[in-house]
Design an enzyme around this catalytic site. Structure first.
Site, mmCIF file in Angstrom:
data_model
loop_
_atom_site.group_PDB
_atom_site.id
_atom_site.type_symbol
_atom_site.label_atom_id
_atom_site.label_comp_id
_atom_site.label_asym_id
_atom_site.label_seq_id
_atom_site.Cartn_x
_atom_site.Cartn_y
_atom_site.Cartn_z
ATOM 1 C CG ASN A 47 -0.616 -0.202 2.611
ATOM 2 O OD1 ASN A 47 0.423 -0.886 2.289
ATOM 3 N ND2 ASN A 47 -1.386 0.333 3.512
ATOM 4 C CB VAL A 48 1.353 3.447 -2.000
ATOM 5 C CG1 VAL A 48 2.349 4.971 -1.914
ATOM 6 C CG2 VAL A 48 2.275 2.178 -2.486
ATOM 7 C CD GLU A 49 -1.537 4.601 4.617
ATOM 8 O OE1 GLU A 49 -1.447 5.838 5.232
ATOM 9 O OE2 GLU A 49 -2.617 4.160 4.941
ATOM 10 C CD GLU A 60 -5.520 -6.045 -1.539
ATOM 11 O OE1 GLU A 60 -5.358 -5.112 -1.602
ATOM 12 O OE2 GLU A 60 -5.796 -6.835 -1.014
ATOM 13 C CB CYS A 91 -10.902 -3.011 1.847
ATOM 14 S SG CYS A 91 -10.353 -2.743 0.129
HETATM 15 N N1 THU Z 1 -5.083 -1.518 2.555
HETATM 16 C C1 THU Z 1 -4.634 -2.677 2.019
HETATM 17 O O1 THU Z 1 -3.707 -2.390 1.066
HETATM 18 N N2 THU Z 1 -5.755 -3.522 1.583
HETATM 19 C C2 THU Z 1 -6.697 -3.850 1.954
HETATM 20 O O2 THU Z 1 -7.378 -5.034 1.205
HETATM 21 C C3 THU Z 1 -7.213 -3.090 2.805
HETATM 22 C C4 THU Z 1 -6.316 -1.851 3.519
HETATM 23 C C5 THU Z 1 -4.205 -0.277 3.161
HETATM 24 C C6 THU Z 1 -4.712 0.567 2.751
HETATM 25 C C7 THU Z 1 -4.506 1.996 3.565
HETATM 26 O O3 THU Z 1 -3.217 2.168 2.502
HETATM 27 C C8 THU Z 1 -4.127 1.052 5.325
HETATM 28 O O4 THU Z 1 -4.011 -0.422 4.242
HETATM 29 C C9 THU Z 1 -5.145 0.790 5.716
HETATM 30 O O5 THU Z 1 -6.888 1.096 5.613
#
Ligand code: THU
Length: 139
Positions: A47-49, A60, A91
């Site tokens: 994940n990259v925020e 994903e 998610c």
């Molecule tokens: N996140 C994912 O990368 N994949 C998921 O299926 C669930 C959530 C990440 C998004 C965000 O950066 C962090 O988890 C918290 O929601």
């Protein structure tokens, strides 16, 4: 392909390794994911925020982009992990992404073991629904 044919340890190791590269300074919730492709490749994502919180990219999303960037194919198995290395269920939006690239038979590791996408995303909307109305001409 059944779950027994899949080396889940390899996928777990790849998911944990890429999770370490996650950029999650806002949620502090690092995620890594690895997917086995039908040609044997393993593709990964983290994940990259973003300071614009809603712009965050799920792990994903990166994995699916890598799938296409490295030659395409179909996902046959997916292992998503949290910062402790535990199996993390994708998610809702990412379940839809996995459906597009893996379909009904793709297996997803859950805290209770592998489960098919038909259980992860029941009654899924997918390409067939588009084809049914448009006649299947997707260019
Ligand atoms: N996140 C994912 O990368 N994949 C998921 O299926 C669930 C959530 C990440 C998004 C965000 O950066 C962090 O988890 C918290 O929601």
């Amino acid at each position: 392909m059944t779950s027994a044919d899949i080396d889940w340890d390899v996928l777990h190791e790849a998911a944990v390794a890429v999770m370490e590269h996650a950029y999650a300074p806002y949620s502090r919730f690092k995620v890594g994911v690895a997917g086995l492709v039908d040609d044997g490749r393993v593709v990964v994502g983290c994940n990259v925020e973003n300071a614009g919180y809603g712009v965050a990219l799920c792990a994903e999303c990166g994995m699916v982009s890598s799938l296409h960037a490295t030659g395409g194919g179909r996902l046959v198995a997916v292992y998503c992990v949290d910062a402790e290395g535990g199996a993390l269920m994708p998610c809702g939006r990412c379940r839809q992404l996995l459906w597009e690239s893996g379909g009904a038979s793709c297996l997803v590791m859950s805290p209770d073991g592998p489960m098919p996408m038909t259980a992860v995303l029941p009654l899924a909307f997918g390409p067939e629904d588009i084809d049914r109305i448009t006649g299947g001409d997707r260019g």
